[in-house]
Design an enzyme around this catalytic site. Structure first.
Site, PDB file in Angstrom:
ATOM      1  N   HIS A   1      15.085  45.995  97.072  1.00 50.99           N
ATOM      2  CA  HIS A   1      15.366  46.831  95.904  1.00 50.99           C
ATOM      3  C   HIS A   1      16.437  47.867  96.234  1.00 50.99           C
ATOM      4  CE1 HIS A   1      14.821  49.553  92.470  1.00 50.99           C
ATOM      5  NE2 HIS A   1      14.907  50.518  93.373  1.00 50.99           N
TER       6      HIS A   1
ATOM      7  N   HIS B   1      20.865  48.767  94.620  1.00 58.56           N
ATOM      8  CA  HIS B   1      21.679  49.977  94.496  1.00 58.56           C
ATOM      9  C   HIS B   1      23.074  49.893  95.121  1.00 58.56           C
ATOM     10  CE1 HIS B   1      18.753  52.781  92.737  1.00 58.56           C
ATOM     11  NE2 HIS B   1      17.829  52.196  93.479  1.00 58.56           N
TER      12      HIS B   1
ATOM     13  N   GLU C   1      18.418  53.422  87.676  1.00 56.33           N
ATOM     14  CA  GLU C   1      17.372  52.419  87.852  1.00 56.33           C
ATOM     15  C   GLU C   1      17.320  51.384  86.729  1.00 56.33           C
ATOM     16  OE1 GLU C   1      15.639  51.690  90.353  1.00 56.33           O
ATOM     17  OE2 GLU C   1      15.632  53.466  91.630  1.00 56.33           O
TER      18      GLU C   1
ATOM     19  N   SER D   1      17.437  43.865  90.588  1.00 56.53           N
ATOM     20  CA  SER D   1      16.663  43.382  91.732  1.00 56.53           C
ATOM     21  C   SER D   1      15.402  42.647  91.303  1.00 56.53           C
ATOM     22  CB  SER D   1      16.293  44.549  92.654  1.00 56.53           C
ATOM     23  OG  SER D   1      15.464  45.489  91.974  1.00 56.53           O
TER      24      SER D   1
END
Length: 289
Positions: A128, A133, A174, A193
């Protein structure tokens, strides 16, 4: 984004909560789990993810197999936008998190989910944190936005407004959507993700998809344990950066303190609605993944 349960770094961690990644300690199974997840998501995301994310994926294609070596990854990322990736044992306190981001250090867990946890893990792992990111941090506009958010987070602590900045992070970094060439695309790490949410965020009729508005986002509640009931759509990364840098947050915090929080899934009269959701998923009626 959640505060770590500890009030001081755990044993073996530095004062800033960083730890060695210890890349050589990963097992063949752990590397295979990364490769399986990477292949699945990179095959799914073309036509769904933003151009910036897809372009940034190349930064993860390193010389070693499996889980990226943070040193090699940071060297490549530093040349692009001045960022580096540092390992931490898990969630860190807010002030530590803000300080790292404000100084172009992205904190990433150094552990990876077990094979039976491919589709859901409550605490963010290296897949993740890094797959989700880091590609976006290769984009100069978004990289600068995250710095500005980190700097704003440090200032927010003086105004008891951490929860306001947490919502901004949640609905952009996010779980953000962007409009590109007349289509909606995903860029938030929590979506890109996740196999299920990569499909749900764009295709399912359940969630609301609303035009991004800074004050509105900072009033909106969210949930951390399921697919989102709201997604906010930005027109461009340039605009996201512009509104964040140009806004004086102190008077905005004062203004928002006089208004109630907005419950999840509620649509206000002033919202620009891109798609009004049925909320069937939240009510257990959806056939979503």
């Amino acid at each position: 984004m959640e505060t770590h349960v500890l009030d001081r770094p755990p044993e073996g961690a530095n004062s800033d909560w960083t730890i060695p990644q210890n890349w050589s300690a990963y097992t063949a199974e752990e590397h295979a789990t990364w490769d399986r997840l990477f292949e699945r998501q990179s095959r799914l995301l073309p036509g769904r993810a933003s151009k910036a994310f897809l372009n940034g994926l190349d930064v993860l294609r390193l010389s070693k197999p499996g889980i990226p070596d943070f040193e090699e990854l940071s060297e490549r990322l530093m040349k692009l936008t001045g960022w580096q990736v540092v390992a931490v044992p898990g969630l860190v306190p807010d002030a530590v998190f803000y300080e790292h981001l404000a100084n172009r250090r992205f904190v990433a867990g150094n552990f990876i989910r077990r094979p039976e946890q491919l589709d859901y893990l409550q605490e963010p792992d290296v897949f993740h944190d890094v797959f989700g990111h880091v590609p976006m941090l290769a984009d100069p506009r978004f990289a600068d936005y995250v710095v500005a958010w980190g700097e704003g987070g440090l200032r927010s602590m003086k105004y008891d407004a951490i929860h306001r900045l947490a919502r901004l992070y949640w609905y952009t970094v996010e779980f953000g959507l962007i409009e590109e060439d007349g289509n909606l695309r995903i860029y938030g790490a929590g979506i890109v993700s996740s196999k299920g949410e990569s499909i749900f965020a764009l295709d399912d009729p359940s969630p609301n998809r609303l035009r991004f508005d800074l004050a509105r986002v900072m009033r909106t509640e969210y949930r951390i344990d399921d697919y989102q009931q709201n997604y906010f759509v930005i027109p461009s990364f340039d605009e996201l950066l512009r509104v964040t840098v140009k806004t004086d947050f102190a008077p905005l915090y004062a203004q928002l303190d006089g208004k109630p929080d907005i419950p999840i899934a509620e649509i206000l009269a002033g919202d620009e609605v891109i798609t009004r959701g049925t909320q069937d998923y939240a009510q257990g009626k959806s056939l979503a993944l």
